[in-house]
Design a protein around this motif. Structure first.
Motif, PDB file in Angstrom:
ATOM      1  N   MET A 252      45.851  67.534   6.729  1.00  0.00           N
ATOM      2  CA  MET A 252      47.213  68.037   6.500  1.00  0.00           C
ATOM      3  C   MET A 252      47.833  68.546   7.797  1.00  0.00           C
ATOM      4  N   LEU A 253      46.995  69.227   8.603  1.00  0.00           N
ATOM      5  CA  LEU A 253      47.475  69.745   9.887  1.00  0.00           C
ATOM      6  C   LEU A 253      47.892  68.608  10.805  1.00  0.00           C
ATOM      7  N   ALA A 254      47.118  67.517  10.794  1.00  0.00           N
ATOM      8  CA  ALA A 254      47.445  66.371  11.638  1.00  0.00           C
ATOM      9  C   ALA A 254      48.761  65.733  11.205  1.00  0.00           C
ATOM     10  N   ILE A 255      48.995  65.663   9.900  1.00  0.00           N
ATOM     11  CA  ILE A 255      50.241  65.088   9.400  1.00  0.00           C
ATOM     12  C   ILE A 255      51.435  65.939   9.827  1.00  0.00           C
ATOM     13  N   CYS A 256      51.298  67.260   9.692  1.00  0.00           N
ATOM     14  CA  CYS A 256      52.384  68.148  10.133  1.00  0.00           C
ATOM     15  C   CYS A 256      52.648  67.988  11.615  1.00  0.00           C
ATOM     16  N   ALA A 257      51.585  67.851  12.403  1.00  0.00           N
ATOM     17  CA  ALA A 257      51.749  67.674  13.845  1.00  0.00           C
ATOM     18  C   ALA A 257      52.490  66.380  14.158  1.00  0.00           C
ATOM     19  N   LEU A 258      52.186  65.318  13.406  1.00  0.00           N
ATOM     20  CA  LEU A 258      52.860  64.037  13.636  1.00  0.00           C
ATOM     21  C   LEU A 258      54.335  64.105  13.255  1.00  0.00           C
ATOM     22  N   LEU A 259      54.632  64.786  12.154  1.00  0.00           N
ATOM     23  CA  LEU A 259      56.032  64.910  11.743  1.00  0.00           C
ATOM     24  C   LEU A 259      56.830  65.729  12.758  1.00  0.00           C
ATOM     25  N   ILE A 260      56.227  66.826  13.223  1.00  0.00           N
ATOM     26  CA  ILE A 260      56.890  67.628  14.250  1.00  0.00           C
ATOM     27  C   ILE A 260      57.019  66.836  15.543  1.00  0.00           C
TER      28      ILE A 260
ATOM     29  N   PHE B 213      59.829  64.350  15.292  1.00  0.00           N
ATOM     30  CA  PHE B 213      61.116  65.028  15.435  1.00  0.00           C
ATOM     31  C   PHE B 213      61.398  65.333  16.904  1.00  0.00           C
ATOM     32  N   VAL B 214      60.411  65.892  17.605  1.00  0.00           N
ATOM     33  CA  VAL B 214      60.586  66.238  19.021  1.00  0.00           C
ATOM     34  C   VAL B 214      60.818  64.984  19.855  1.00  0.00           C
ATOM     35  N   ALA B 215      60.069  63.919  19.561  1.00  0.00           N
ATOM     36  CA  ALA B 215      60.243  62.673  20.307  1.00  0.00           C
ATOM     37  C   ALA B 215      61.653  62.127  20.141  1.00  0.00           C
ATOM     38  N   ALA B 216      62.182  62.209  18.927  1.00  0.00           N
ATOM     39  CA  ALA B 216      63.542  61.724  18.684  1.00  0.00           C
ATOM     40  C   ALA B 216      64.571  62.607  19.373  1.00  0.00           C
ATOM     41  N   VAL B 217      64.325  63.915  19.406  1.00  0.00           N
ATOM     42  CA  VAL B 217      65.229  64.815  20.136  1.00  0.00           C
ATOM     43  C   VAL B 217      65.254  64.452  21.611  1.00  0.00           C
ATOM     44  N   ILE B 218      64.081  64.180  22.166  1.00  0.00           N
ATOM     45  CA  ILE B 218      63.991  63.811  23.582  1.00  0.00           C
ATOM     46  C   ILE B 218      64.731  62.505  23.852  1.00  0.00           C
ATOM     47  N   SER B 219      64.499  61.501  23.012  1.00  0.00           N
ATOM     48  CA  SER B 219      65.180  60.221  23.196  1.00  0.00           C
ATOM     49  C   SER B 219      66.688  60.364  23.039  1.00  0.00           C
ATOM     50  N   GLY B 220      67.097  61.181  22.084  1.00  0.00           N
ATOM     51  CA  GLY B 220      68.525  61.347  21.838  1.00  0.00           C
ATOM     52  C   GLY B 220      69.236  62.108  22.922  1.00  0.00           C
ATOM     53  N   SER B 221      68.523  62.982  23.639  1.00  0.00           N
ATOM     54  CA  SER B 221      69.179  63.796  24.655  1.00  0.00           C
ATOM     55  C   SER B 221      68.879  63.324  26.070  1.00  0.00           C
ATOM     56  N   ALA B 222      67.657  62.870  26.328  1.00  0.00           N
ATOM     57  CA  ALA B 222      67.294  62.426  27.677  1.00  0.00           C
ATOM     58  C   ALA B 222      67.505  60.943  27.870  1.00  0.00           C
ATOM     59  N   GLY B 223      67.546  60.188  26.791  1.00  0.00           N
ATOM     60  CA  GLY B 223      67.795  58.759  26.907  1.00  0.00           C
ATOM     61  C   GLY B 223      66.544  57.909  27.016  1.00  0.00           C
ATOM     62  N   PHE B 224      65.384  58.514  27.196  1.00  0.00           N
ATOM     63  CA  PHE B 224      64.134  57.751  27.267  1.00  0.00           C
ATOM     64  C   PHE B 224      62.978  58.714  27.042  1.00  0.00           C
ATOM     65  N   GLY B 225      61.795  58.161  26.829  1.00  0.00           N
ATOM     66  CA  GLY B 225      60.589  58.962  26.855  1.00  0.00           C
ATOM     67  C   GLY B 225      60.039  59.406  25.523  1.00  0.00           C
ATOM     68  N   GLY B 226      60.858  59.470  24.481  1.00  0.00           N
ATOM     69  CA  GLY B 226      60.385  60.001  23.212  1.00  0.00           C
ATOM     70  C   GLY B 226      59.249  59.197  22.613  1.00  0.00           C
ATOM     71  N   ALA B 227      59.421  57.887  22.530  1.00  0.00           N
ATOM     72  CA  ALA B 227      58.401  57.040  21.923  1.00  0.00           C
ATOM     73  C   ALA B 227      57.096  57.093  22.703  1.00  0.00           C
ATOM     74  N   LEU B 228      57.205  57.109  24.041  1.00  0.00           N
ATOM     75  CA  LEU B 228      56.000  57.123  24.859  1.00  0.00           C
ATOM     76  C   LEU B 228      55.278  58.468  24.776  1.00  0.00           C
ATOM     77  N   LEU B 229      56.023  59.551  24.619  1.00  0.00           N
ATOM     78  CA  LEU B 229      55.385  60.855  24.426  1.00  0.00           C
ATOM     79  C   LEU B 229      54.688  60.933  23.070  1.00  0.00           C
TER      80      LEU B 229
END
Length: 237
Positions: free
Chosen positions: A1-9, A12-28
């Motif tokens: 369950m902890l791993a699933i929560c970590a993946l969901l978070i 979300f963070v990866a998408a925030v990075i991609s949406g604001s920085a323009g790259f890097g979210g998927a690779l992170l």
């Protein structure tokens, strides 16, 4: 369950990075996926999440898509993506992890050096082959694909929708290969759905953040995180 929560978070963070920085979210997100579910499922999960994000961009700018460069790019990209996806399933997993790390480090170096191309049909064809192969093998080559379409000097909506169209097509081809050779159960699909929702929400937040943050400094921070992650993957395998 902890791993699933970590993946969901993490999604979300990866998408925030991609949406604001323009790259890097998927690779992170890749190293987190690799630790949580293993490299065999990491790239297929990332493919689904990226497919959802790119589909929304295609829908938003459907009328602005520039089909000629899209088709030139996809002509070699689709078979190359299929080949890369097949290689991903066949290669030893430790080697695959090191390939992921090498690709991340390469993208960071290219980004920091200011990746620019001169537009031409040859660029679209050769670039499509390279991006398709890397996308199938390591899950994402968005930085190179974005740089190629940026060189065409398209209007913003046309650029986003056209580049996203190529990404959607490649993700669908990769997915066709992955599902034939990798067993994906109900737990996989539940996690993929949750990650997709988290990434849509993160993309919306990222677009809001870009209005208040220093984009140049934020991109430098993301590049640093990517570089550290890449070195760790190369070293540990």
């Amino acid at each position: 369950m902890l791993a699933i929560c970590a993946l969901l978070i993490g999604s979300f963070v990866a998408a925030v990075i991609s949406g604001s920085a323009g790259f890097g979210g998927a690779l992170l997100l890749l190293p987190l996926l690799n630790q949580a579910v293993g490299v065999t499922l990491a790239v297929p999960l990332l493919t689904i999440a990226q497919l959802v994000g790119n589909l929304s961009r295609v829908a938003f700018g459907w009328r602005e898509i520039r089909w000629r460069p899209v088709l030139l790019f996809l002509a070699p990209a689709l078979p190359a993506a299929a080949l890369g996806a097949w290689w991903f399933t066949a290669l030893p997993k430790a080697l695959t992890v090191r390939c992921l790390g090498a690709a991340i480090l390469l993208f960071v170096i290219l980004k920091l050096r200011g990746l620019n191309f001169r537009p031409s049909p040859q660029l679209l064809i050769c670039g499509g082959a390279v991006v398709g192969l890397l996308s199938g093998l390591v899950g994402s080559a968005g930085l190179i694909g974005a740089a190629i379409f940026l060189s065409l000097d398209l209007p913003p909506v046309a650029y986003v929708a056209s580049e996203a169209t190529t990404a959607v097509a490649m993700h669908l081809v990769k997915w066709a290969v992955y599902q034939r050779v990798i067993v994906l159960d109900g737990a996989f699909w539940s996690l993929a759905a949750g990650m997709s929702v988290a990434m849509v929400a993160g993309t919306w937040v990222g677009k809001r953040l870009i209005e208040t943050l220093s984009v140049a400094r934020f991109r430098l921070l993301v590049a640093g995180l990517l570089a550290v992650t890449a070195v760790q993957m190369l070293w540990m395998g």
